[in-house]
Scaffold this motif. Structure first.
Motif, PDB file in Angstrom:
ATOM      1  N   TYR A  59       0.847  -1.195   0.000  1.00  0.00           N
ATOM      2  CA  TYR A  59       0.000   0.000   0.000  1.00  0.00           C
ATOM      3  C   TYR A  59       0.882   1.244   0.000  1.00  0.00           C
ATOM      4  O   TYR A  59       1.908   1.303   0.668  1.00  0.00           O
ATOM      5  N   LYS A  95      -2.693   4.513  -3.480  1.00  0.00           N
ATOM      6  CA  LYS A  95      -1.857   3.896  -4.502  1.00  0.00           C
ATOM      7  C   LYS A  95      -1.327   2.558  -3.996  1.00  0.00           C
ATOM      8  O   LYS A  95      -1.474   2.208  -2.829  1.00  0.00           O
ATOM      9  N   ARG A 108       2.332  -0.010  -4.424  1.00  0.00           N
ATOM     10  CA  ARG A 108       3.736  -0.044  -4.853  1.00  0.00           C
ATOM     11  C   ARG A 108       4.146  -1.514  -4.984  1.00  0.00           C
ATOM     12  O   ARG A 108       4.569  -2.129  -4.009  1.00  0.00           O
ATOM     13  N   LYS A 134      -3.588   2.731 -13.070  1.00  0.00           N
ATOM     14  CA  LYS A 134      -3.379   4.069 -12.525  1.00  0.00           C
ATOM     15  C   LYS A 134      -3.021   4.049 -11.041  1.00  0.00           C
ATOM     16  O   LYS A 134      -2.406   4.984 -10.530  1.00  0.00           O
ATOM     17  N   GLU A 135      -3.422   2.984 -10.355  1.00  0.00           N
ATOM     18  CA  GLU A 135      -3.153   2.931  -8.915  1.00  0.00           C
ATOM     19  C   GLU A 135      -1.699   2.576  -8.585  1.00  0.00           C
ATOM     20  O   GLU A 135      -1.271   2.671  -7.439  1.00  0.00           O
ATOM     21  N   VAL A 136      -0.924   2.144  -9.609  1.00  0.00           N
ATOM     22  CA  VAL A 136       0.480   1.802  -9.365  1.00  0.00           C
ATOM     23  C   VAL A 136       1.319   3.078  -9.335  1.00  0.00           C
ATOM     24  O   VAL A 136       1.393   3.810 -10.326  1.00  0.00           O
ATOM     25  N   LEU A 137       1.938   3.341  -8.199  1.00  0.00           N
ATOM     26  CA  LEU A 137       2.785   4.524  -8.042  1.00  0.00           C
ATOM     27  C   LEU A 137       4.147   4.289  -8.682  1.00  0.00           C
ATOM     28  O   LEU A 137       4.574   5.049  -9.564  1.00  0.00           O
ATOM     29  N   LYS A 144       6.905   3.958 -14.342  1.00  0.00           N
ATOM     30  CA  LYS A 144       6.719   3.561 -12.944  1.00  0.00           C
ATOM     31  C   LYS A 144       8.052   3.267 -12.245  1.00  0.00           C
ATOM     32  O   LYS A 144       8.111   2.453 -11.317  1.00  0.00           O
TER      33      LYS A 144
END
Length: 409
Positions: A216, A221, A223, A256-259, A310
């Motif tokens: 998290y 996001k 990781r 999109k949620e992957v930082l 990323k």
């Protein structure tokens, strides 16, 4: 004393190297059992047989560990010419090799070859677990071979039982490996198979796999962290590792949620592989073109690498240093000096941060070179560390650039 020495010398003859004694096979058909070309050895055995990686009690020992190529049904058997006898060696017993291996294996392995062979026809029914993400071909020696990468999760039907067998390889090929907590649904799995035909029917042979844990990242996001990556020896040096990582990357690009993407304690070999993939990708970015890297690392590079690929800032900086080396005329003393100072400035950062990276230095330096804190190092020790570390980095960077050059021919 003399008698004790004789017994000790006799017992030495019953010691063998576990790395040499163990023999793996991925069995596709019965004829593979006797085919020496299908065998391969472990890289390490200390995680099972101790730091000396030795097995005691046998002469001419062979430890056969055969897996069916798709389902990974497992056969374990010992072969040897002679076994130590406790009656003649003051009660000294041979190592219980099967017991040691069984402690890390699924309980349904067999030591009956006929039983193992009877399961091979069922390989035709195997279908990879999870979702097909990528398929690609490799042509070598005029032969075209097809490979597929699947993504599975803890909840994927049947996969946990399959992973229980698959993960046994990591003990022999990944240092400091441990089995993962399969109760945590944040684990994701990427499994590589070769797809081939037998009598016109599609068949599969496992070639490698990768595990990823999704951490998290505040506020909304994730990781992903690459944990274990293994390409089995029969499939190594065929670019499968790069295909596996890039397939995982491609999936992350769409989310999109992957930082950003991180790696857990990468080995030197994996770091080179990761660098190769990241450099290839960054070569397509505007901020990593020759004119840009010659001006030095900047926030724009980190931003573009993070948004489009990323990558963490740390990895973006590493890619920059590799591409800066590529853009540097190393025969020009002044130009190469600027490059060297640029890299050493980053390497020197731990000395300027009051020990924030103390543990990394502690791992890198000899005990007598490090006393209590980073600040206690003499100037000569710091300079020696920087020079050695710089040269190690350059060796790795050149390796990556040579591979990049070879793939672009």
């Amino acid at each position: 004393m003399a008698g004790g020495s004789i017994i000790k010398n006799e017992l030495e003859a019953y010691k063998c190297c576990a790395n040499e004694a163990i023999e793996f096979k991925l069995v596709r058909q019965e004829s593979d059992i006797e085919d020496e070309n299908t065998s391969f050895k472990p890289d390490m055995t200390h995680q099972l047989f101790g730091n000396n990686e030795s097995i005691f009690g046998f002469k001419d020992l062979k430890v056969q560990m055969f897996y069916s190529a798709a389902k990974l049904e497992t056969y374990i058997m010992l072969k040897y010419s002679e076994k130590v006898s406790p009656d003649t060696t003051d009660g000294v017993m041979p190592d219980d090799v099967v017991k040691v291996l069984a402690s890390k294996m699924p309980s349904d392995f067999t030591s009956n070859l006929d039983d193992f062979l009877s399961k091979l026809p069922k390989e035709a029914n195997f279908k990879p677990h999870g979702q097909l993400l990528h398929s690609y071909d490799i042509t070598k020696g005029g032969e075209n071979r097809v490979f597929e990468i699947y993504k599975a999760e803890i909840s994927t039907p049947g996969f946990l039982e399959y992973h229980e067998r698959l993960q046994t390889f990591v003990l022999f090929y990944i240092d400091a490996a441990s089995y993962i907590d399969v109760d945590d649904d944040r684990w994701k799995f990427y499994v590589l198979y070769e797809k081939y035909l037998t009598n016109g029917n599609p068949m599969y042979a496992v070639a490698g796999y990768m595990t990823v844990y999704e951490y998290y990242a505040y506020p909304a996001k994730i990781r992903p962290r690459i944990s274990q990556v293994l390409i089995l020896p029969p499939f190594q040096r065929q670019s499968h590792g790069a295909e596996l990582i890039q397939t995982f990357y491609n999936e992350c690009y769409q989310r999109k949620e992957v930082l950003d993407i991180t790696v857990e304690d990468p080995s030197e070999n994996f770091q080179r592989l990761r660098d190769f993939v990241d450099v290839k990708n960054c070569l397509k970015l505007q901020s990593f073109q020759k004119e840009s890297v010659q001006r030095g690392f900047c926030d724009g590079m980190a931003k573009e690498a993070q948004e489009k690929l990323k990558l963490t800032k740390r990895q973006a900086r590493r890619v920059y240093e590799i591409l800066r080396l590529k853009a540097t005329d190393t025969s020009n003393k002044e130009e190469y000096k600027k490059y060297r100072l640029d890299v050493k400035k980053r390497l020197n950062a731990p000395f300027q941060k009051n020990g924030r990276d103390f543990q990394k230095l502690n791992n890198a330096l000899q005990p007598d070179e490090l006393t209590a804190t980073v600040n206690s190092l003499t100037r000569e020790q710091r300079l020696g560390y920087l020079e050695n570390t710089f040269n190690d980095h350059i060796d790795m960077y050149r390796h990556v650039l040579e591979r990049i050059a070879a793939t672009s021919i």
